[in-house]
Design a protein around this motif. Structure first.
Motif, PDB file in Angstrom:
ATOM      1  N   SER A 143       0.737  -1.221  -0.008  1.00 34.12           N
ATOM      2  CA  SER A 143      -0.054  -0.047   0.032  1.00 34.12           C
ATOM      3  C   SER A 143       0.724   1.305  -0.010  1.00 34.12           C
ATOM      4  N   ARG A 144       2.258   1.066   0.256  1.00 34.63           N
ATOM      5  CA  ARG A 144       2.875   2.190   0.198  1.00 34.63           C
ATOM      6  C   ARG A 144       3.390   2.943  -1.417  1.00 34.63           C
ATOM      7  N   PHE A 145       2.747   2.113  -2.222  1.00 36.53           N
ATOM      8  CA  PHE A 145       2.886   2.334  -3.635  1.00 36.53           C
ATOM      9  C   PHE A 145       1.607   2.808  -4.015  1.00 36.53           C
ATOM     10  N   ALA A 146       1.267   4.151  -4.531  1.00 34.60           N
ATOM     11  CA  ALA A 146       0.183   4.752  -4.834  1.00 34.60           C
ATOM     12  C   ALA A 146      -0.388   3.994  -6.031  1.00 34.60           C
ATOM     13  N   SER A 147       0.250   3.564  -7.017  1.00 32.57           N
ATOM     14  CA  SER A 147      -0.069   3.126  -8.118  1.00 32.57           C
ATOM     15  C   SER A 147       0.797   1.844  -8.669  1.00 32.57           C
ATOM     16  N   PRO A 148       0.318   0.870  -9.504  1.00 32.85           N
ATOM     17  CA  PRO A 148       0.944   0.005  -9.897  1.00 32.85           C
ATOM     18  C   PRO A 148       2.454   0.434 -10.684  1.00 32.85           C
ATOM     19  N   MET A 151       6.076  -1.148 -10.315  1.00 31.51           N
ATOM     20  CA  MET A 151       6.955  -1.475 -11.625  1.00 31.51           C
ATOM     21  C   MET A 151       8.151  -0.890 -11.637  1.00 31.51           C
ATOM     22  N   ALA A 152       8.313   0.646 -11.246  1.00 31.42           N
ATOM     23  CA  ALA A 152       9.693   1.413 -11.210  1.00 31.42           C
ATOM     24  C   ALA A 152      10.655   1.051 -10.108  1.00 31.42           C
ATOM     25  N   PHE A 153       9.865   0.427  -9.058  1.00 32.82           N
ATOM     26  CA  PHE A 153      10.678   0.002  -7.950  1.00 32.82           C
ATOM     27  C   PHE A 153      11.196  -1.193  -8.226  1.00 32.82           C
ATOM     28  N   LEU A 154      10.667  -2.270  -8.763  1.00 28.46           N
ATOM     29  CA  LEU A 154      11.183  -3.425  -9.215  1.00 28.46           C
ATOM     30  C   LEU A 154      12.096  -3.466 -10.235  1.00 28.46           C
ATOM     31  N   GLY A 155      12.208  -2.212 -10.998  1.00 20.96           N
ATOM     32  CA  GLY A 155      13.231  -2.165 -12.242  1.00 20.96           C
ATOM     33  C   GLY A 155      12.654  -2.699 -13.524  1.00 20.96           C
ATOM     34  N   LEU A 156      11.265  -2.649 -13.417  1.00 18.85           N
ATOM     35  CA  LEU A 156      10.621  -3.250 -14.850  1.00 18.85           C
ATOM     36  C   LEU A 156      10.151  -2.265 -15.967  1.00 18.85           C
ATOM     37  N   PHE A 158      -1.471  -6.658 -11.622  1.00 18.94           N
ATOM     38  CA  PHE A 158      -2.518  -7.482 -10.874  1.00 18.94           C
ATOM     39  C   PHE A 158      -2.145  -7.814  -9.615  1.00 18.94           C
ATOM     40  N   VAL A 159      -0.514  -8.058  -9.491  1.00 20.33           N
ATOM     41  CA  VAL A 159      -0.167  -8.385  -8.032  1.00 20.33           C
ATOM     42  C   VAL A 159      -0.567  -7.346  -7.120  1.00 20.33           C
ATOM     43  N   TRP A 160      -0.203  -5.915  -7.407  1.00 20.45           N
ATOM     44  CA  TRP A 160      -0.470  -4.978  -6.641  1.00 20.45           C
ATOM     45  C   TRP A 160      -2.102  -4.617  -6.438  1.00 20.45           C
ATOM     46  N   ALA A 161      -2.638  -5.330  -7.318  1.00 21.57           N
ATOM     47  CA  ALA A 161      -4.178  -5.025  -7.196  1.00 21.57           C
ATOM     48  C   ALA A 161      -4.784  -6.082  -6.115  1.00 21.57           C
ATOM     49  N   ILE A 162      -4.279  -7.158  -6.152  1.00 18.77           N
ATOM     50  CA  ILE A 162      -4.684  -8.236  -5.324  1.00 18.77           C
ATOM     51  C   ILE A 162      -3.955  -8.006  -3.950  1.00 18.77           C
ATOM     52  N   ALA A 163      -2.792  -7.526  -3.993  1.00 20.99           N
ATOM     53  CA  ALA A 163      -2.145  -7.396  -2.420  1.00 20.99           C
ATOM     54  C   ALA A 163      -2.636  -6.186  -1.839  1.00 20.99           C
ATOM     55  N   THR A 164      -2.836  -5.279  -2.391  1.00 20.71           N
ATOM     56  CA  THR A 164      -3.314  -3.827  -1.676  1.00 20.71           C
ATOM     57  C   THR A 164      -4.831  -4.290  -1.228  1.00 20.71           C
ATOM     58  N   SER A 165      -5.584  -5.023  -1.685  1.00 24.52           N
ATOM     59  CA  SER A 165      -7.057  -5.478  -1.352  1.00 24.52           C
ATOM     60  C   SER A 165      -6.894  -6.433  -0.389  1.00 24.52           C
TER      61      SER A 165
END
Length: 351
Positions: free
Chosen positions: A224-229, A233-238, A333-340
């Motif tokens: 949740s510390r990431f406001a958007s996917p 993505m930038a955090f993991l270098g993708l 999609f990982v971000w969507a499931i994890a944040t919920s």
């Protein structure tokens, strides 16, 4: 580094809790409000926890994001400390997310498993190179039961060569045993973890099993510390790199910033989407007990990412380039499931 004036170097102190506490008291008495910062390193977060437990503000800096002068060829502790103080005052530092002690322990376990997996790959590579040197090839699927029996039946004209092969095989058996044990221990400890619901929810996605889900949660932490996917993505270098000037835009490959272990496991999961969208027997059994909302997201991911892979390959893109694009979208999609599925933070007890 005060609000005004030049940065001053106080000197060197011993790295003991007592010495650090004594210095902190002196600085607080003199300046009232004090903020500490140090670069993340092999010593972990002991200093951070010691200072914050005393009610002091402390930040852990990401060394890879610290600005450096291109022409600066002199590096020592004094210069590093002064530079950190200046950049902290200027607000130019990037800070890392500090996990709690339980989360850090789970991160240590998944990294130990990653090390064991690397040992398995290296052991297999040495066996392949040894056999290739002697002109021996296996034409079937490698590293299965039949391949292992085939390796055990190899014979060499000299006893020294036979001993060398057996040494490589013993190393492989030991590495695989360590990897298997760590995965079993990880499966035992995850249910008692506070982030176990997130690990379970992520397994609804195709290609993500317990090990990949636990590694992503342990390495990323609070999604949740990431406001958007896109931030994740930038955090993991993708995200694509860029080297542009003026009107000329020159995009490049992905930045490969951030955690390499989590990124490599995402690539491993993304290869599953080269196949058509389908909920087979194994996936159906895996999704039993998982909330329907996350299963719906999983099916949406299958339909979109499988189509995405086929379109990219159909346009002539290499398979590894297509998988990289799929891995980037899979992370959304990982971000969507994890944040919920993130558990709510504990409420503060009334005074």
């Amino acid at each position: 580094a005060g609000r005004d004036g030049e940065v001053r170097h106080w000197g060197v102190i011993r790295n003991t809790p007592e010495t650090v506490a004594r210095l902190a008291r002196k600085l607080v008495e003199r300046h009232r409000t004090v903020e500490f910062a140090y670069e993340a390193g092999p010593c972990g977060y002991t200093l951070y926890r010691h200072l914050t437990a005393s009610g002091l503000a402390c930040r852990v800096v990401a060394p890879s994001r610290t600005p450096r002068k291109p022409g600066d060829r002199i590096k020592n502790d004094t210069r590093d400390a002064v530079t950190l103080a200046r950049l902290l005052r200027a607000g130019e530092l990037t800070f890392v997310w500090v996990p709690d002690e339980v989360h850090e322990a789970m991160r240590d376990l998944v990294r130990a498993r990653q090390t064991a997996a690397n040992d398995v790959r290296q052991a297999r590579a040495h066996i392949q190179m040894f056999l290739l040197k002697h002109g021996i090839r296996y034409l079937g699927k490698p590293w299965g039961f039949r391949h292992r029996v085939w390796l055990a039946d190899r014979r060499f004209p000299h006893p020294a060569q036979q001993l060398a092969l057996q040494s490589y095989l013993n190393r492989l058996d030991q590495a695989e045993s360590r990897k298997r044990q760590l995965e079993e221990q990880l499966a035992e400890l995850v249910p008692a973890w506070s982030l176990a619901p997130v690990v379970t929810a992520l397994q609804a996605l195709k290609g993500i099993q317990l090990v990949i889900a636990a590694t992503l949660v342990a390495e990323v932490g609070d999604f949740s510390r990431f406001a958007s996917p896109r931030q994740l993505m930038a955090f993991l270098g993708l995200v694509p790199s860029e080297h542009s000037s003026g009107r000329r835009i020159r995009p490049g490959g992905i930045t490969k910033a951030g955690n390499a272990a989590a990124r490599s496991l995402l690539f491993e999961a993304a290869w599953s989407y080269r196949l058509p969208a389908k909920v087979g027997q194994a996936m159906w059994l895996k999704q039993r007990g998982i909330a329907q909302a996350w299963r719906d997201i999983s099916w949406k991911a299958q339909v979109r990412l499988s189509s995405r892979y086929r379109k990219l390959v159909g346009r002539g893109k290499k398979s590894n380039v297509a998988v990289t694009a799929v891995a980037r979208e899979l992370l959304g999609f990982v971000w969507a499931i994890a944040t919920s599925s993130m558990p709510a933070p504990p409420k503060a007890s009334p005074m």
